[in-house]
Design a protein around this motif. Sequence first.
Motif, short mmCIF file in Angstrom:
data_model
loop_
_atom_site.label_atom_id
_atom_site.label_comp_id
_atom_site.label_asym_id
_atom_site.label_seq_id
_atom_site.Cartn_x
_atom_site.Cartn_y
_atom_site.Cartn_z
N GLU A 1 0.99 -1.41 0.13
CA GLU A 1 -0.05 -0.03 -0.15
C GLU A 1 0.91 1.11 -0.05
N VAL A 2 0.75 2.05 -0.89
CA VAL A 2 1.69 3.25 -0.99
C VAL A 2 0.77 4.50 -1.05
N GLN A 3 1.20 5.38 -0.25
CA GLN A 3 0.65 6.87 -0.33
C GLN A 3 1.67 7.69 -1.03
N TYR A 4 1.19 8.53 -1.89
CA TYR A 4 1.98 9.27 -2.60
C TYR A 4 1.38 10.79 -2.85
N GLU A 5 2.51 11.83 -3.08
CA GLU A 5 1.69 13.09 -3.52
C GLU A 5 2.36 13.46 -4.96
N ASN A 6 1.30 14.38 -5.38
CA ASN A 6 1.85 14.61 -6.92
C ASN A 6 2.85 15.79 -6.58
N LYS A 7 4.05 16.07 -7.19
CA LYS A 7 4.83 17.10 -7.19
C LYS A 7 5.44 17.52 -8.40
N ASP A 8 5.26 18.79 -8.75
CA ASP A 8 5.79 19.33 -9.98
C ASP A 8 7.40 19.32 -9.83
N ILE A 9 7.99 18.84 -10.84
CA ILE A 9 9.37 18.64 -10.59
C ILE A 9 9.99 18.90 -12.08
N PHE A 10 11.03 19.68 -12.05
CA PHE A 10 11.53 20.02 -13.26
C PHE A 10 12.27 18.92 -13.74
N ASP A 11 11.93 18.72 -15.48
CA ASP A 11 12.46 17.60 -16.01
C ASP A 11 13.37 18.18 -17.28
N PRO A 12 14.76 18.12 -16.77
CA PRO A 12 15.61 18.77 -17.96
C PRO A 12 15.45 17.99 -19.34
N LYS A 13 15.14 16.75 -19.38
CA LYS A 13 14.95 16.27 -20.80
C LYS A 13 13.93 16.99 -21.74
N ILE A 14 12.71 17.28 -21.27
CA ILE A 14 11.74 18.13 -21.95
C ILE A 14 11.90 19.58 -21.71
N GLY A 15 12.79 20.07 -20.57
CA GLY A 15 12.86 21.61 -20.34
C GLY A 15 11.58 22.29 -19.62
N GLU A 16 10.82 21.47 -19.03
CA GLU A 16 9.87 21.85 -18.30
C GLU A 16 9.50 21.04 -17.06
N TYR A 17 8.53 21.58 -16.14
CA TYR A 17 8.13 20.99 -15.05
C TYR A 17 6.93 20.00 -15.39
N ARG A 18 6.91 18.87 -14.68
CA ARG A 18 6.03 17.84 -15.16
C ARG A 18 5.68 17.19 -13.58
N GLN A 19 4.35 16.37 -13.35
CA GLN A 19 4.20 15.65 -12.21
C GLN A 19 4.79 14.64 -12.11
N PHE A 20 5.17 14.30 -10.90
CA PHE A 20 5.77 13.06 -10.41
C PHE A 20 5.03 12.45 -9.37
N LYS A 21 4.71 11.38 -9.25
CA LYS A 21 4.23 10.72 -8.00
C LYS A 21 5.23 10.05 -7.13
N VAL A 22 5.42 10.97 -6.04
CA VAL A 22 6.33 10.77 -5.00
C VAL A 22 5.99 10.21 -3.84
N ILE A 23 6.33 9.04 -3.39
CA ILE A 23 6.32 8.08 -2.32
C ILE A 23 6.43 8.77 -1.17
N THR A 24 5.38 8.85 -0.20
CA THR A 24 5.61 9.42 1.15
C THR A 24 5.33 8.25 2.11
N LYS A 25 4.60 7.42 1.79
CA LYS A 25 4.30 6.36 3.00
C LYS A 25 4.23 4.85 2.26
N LEU A 26 4.85 3.75 3.13
CA LEU A 26 4.67 2.59 2.28
C LEU A 26 4.36 1.47 3.46
N LYS A 27 3.38 0.62 3.04
CA LYS A 27 3.07 -0.48 3.96
C LYS A 27 3.15 -1.85 3.26
#
Length: 193
Positions: free
Chosen positions: A167-193
């Motif tokens: 069971e994974v809890q995550y937050e959507n975070k806007d992180i800069f992706d240098p490959k495409i030269g802009e921000y995009r959303q990543f699902k970042v793990i905050t909790k894991l059971k």
Amino acid sequence: MKKILSFCVLLFSVSTCFAEDYLDVVTSKSCACIDKIPSNADKRNLKMQMGFCMLEAFSKDDKEKFKKEFNLDFYQLDKNGEKIGAIVGMRMATQCPKTVMAMANADKQADADMLNGTITKIEKDNFAVFFLKDGEGKTTKLYWLGPVQTTMDLPTIYQTLVGKTVEVQYENKDIFDPKIGEYRQFKVITKLK
């Protein structure tokens, strides 16, 4: 005559000092409305419900006073909504701190999502990327970018999680992706059971 005039001025001054500020009334109404939102309300719509409570607390006269005082127009909510909410929220922090804390916790929960499934693979590039397949067969990429709330010794055993149901809890975070030269959303793990 002079005494009567002085008395009237004094009376007006005292009544003005004790008159409740229109924003205090708006804040009080907002707190009361937000307190009525059920604790089991849909977390995704919670921000919107809280915003409606704040907006409904303003009378037409209050909106005009607010516009004169803060130069923020209620007829441009797409532009001014967050600023209006911040001003009312600051007042709420002094009048109903428990409500404000509940709002903050609910807001944090609304930003966090939960997934259940099986880890099908883990990629190790700059970060560990978990591929989680849910019960409907959909695979989601989850990024391990920082500390994760878990009872496991994750840095030591994370590679052994392939094939395990979690069971994974995550937050959507806007992180800069240098490959495409802009921000995009990543699902970042905050909790894991």
